[in-house]
Design an enzyme around this catalytic site. Structure first.
Site, PDB file in Angstrom:
ATOM      1  N   GLY A  68       0.773  -1.352  -0.011  1.00  6.04           N
ATOM      2  CA  GLY A  68      -0.090  -0.075   0.156  1.00  6.04           C
ATOM      3  C   GLY A  68       0.754   1.328   0.149  1.00  6.04           C
ATOM      4  N   LEU A  71       6.606   1.783   4.918  1.00  6.41           N
ATOM      5  CA  LEU A  71       7.755   2.394   4.179  1.00  6.41           C
ATOM      6  C   LEU A  71       8.332   3.871   4.776  1.00  6.41           C
ATOM      7  CD1 LEU A  71       6.077   1.585   0.556  1.00  6.41           C
ATOM      8  CD2 LEU A  71       7.966   0.389   1.792  1.00  6.41           C
ATOM      9  N   HIS A  82      -2.582   7.569   6.890  1.00  7.11           N
ATOM     10  CA  HIS A  82      -1.550   8.324   6.533  1.00  7.11           C
ATOM     11  C   HIS A  82      -2.167   9.635   5.901  1.00  7.11           C
ATOM     12  CE1 HIS A  82       2.215   6.400   6.349  1.00  7.11           C
ATOM     13  NE2 HIS A  82       1.742   5.242   5.738  1.00  7.11           N
TER      14      HIS A  82
HETATM   15 ZN    ZN Z   1       2.841   3.509   5.828  1.00  5.03          ZN
END
Ligand code: ZN
Length: 174
Positions: free
Chosen positions: A50, A98, A143
């Site tokens: 994602g 990430l 996010h």
């Molecule tokens: Zn993330």
């Protein structure tokens, strides 16, 4: 042509902003379509399951998702202006991100969710997720609200075991 964009990491102010809603007309703008293409390429390059637009320093409400399994219900999808229609249950799992490379933590999330939004043509879509897919949808929507999993997770640590490294690097970074 799509390009790999650089993924910003924790400490960058864009990750802490509430991302802006996308005007439905903007979806058809070639630059917006380019952003979507670039996000897919960036997500696959990472590799991740994602990616939210703020992670490539674009404070807009969209994310890409693909669990990389054979189930077409698990992507690839892009969701613009996502919102939860339904949330149910509770599940604890190991997550990485990430934008927080090399770390993992345990986080409690809804076990199943229904998310609606717009696709890259501006048409309405609805995604239903349980387990990992539900976790991923919640992680990406966080996010868009300036929230990182480390804000909610317990026992955030450097990934060391095989399972932890998989969550942080290959199988599950979000
Ligand atoms: Zn993330």
């Amino acid at each position: 042509m799509a390009y790999v964009r650089s993924i910003i990491t924790d400490g960058h102010p864009t990750l802490r902003k509430v991302a802006k809603k996308v005007d439905a007309k903007e979806i058809h703008d070639p630059l917006f379509q380019q952003l979507i293409d670039d996000m897919f390429v960036t997500m696959y390059d990472a590799p991740g399951i994602g990616l939210a637009a703020p992670q490539v320093n674009v404070s807009k409400r969209l994310f890409t998702v693909d669990l990389h399994d054979d189930d077409p219900a698990h992507g690839p999808f892009v969701v613009v202006n996502p919102k939860f229609e339904r949330t149910e249950g509770e599940i604890e799992s190991l997550e990485g991100c990430l934008s927080v490379p090399g770390y993992v933590g345990e986080i409690t999330r809804f076990e199943s969710v229904v998310v609606t939004g717009l696709d890259r043509d501006g048409a309405k879509i609805q995604l239903e997720g349980t387990g990992l897919f539900a976790t991923c949808l919640q992680h990406e929507i966080d996010h868009l609200n300036g929230v990182l999993y480390v804000d909610r997770a317990k026992n955030v640590r450097k990934a060391r075991t095989e399972e932890e490294v998989a969550a942080a690097e290959s199988a599950g970074p979000l």
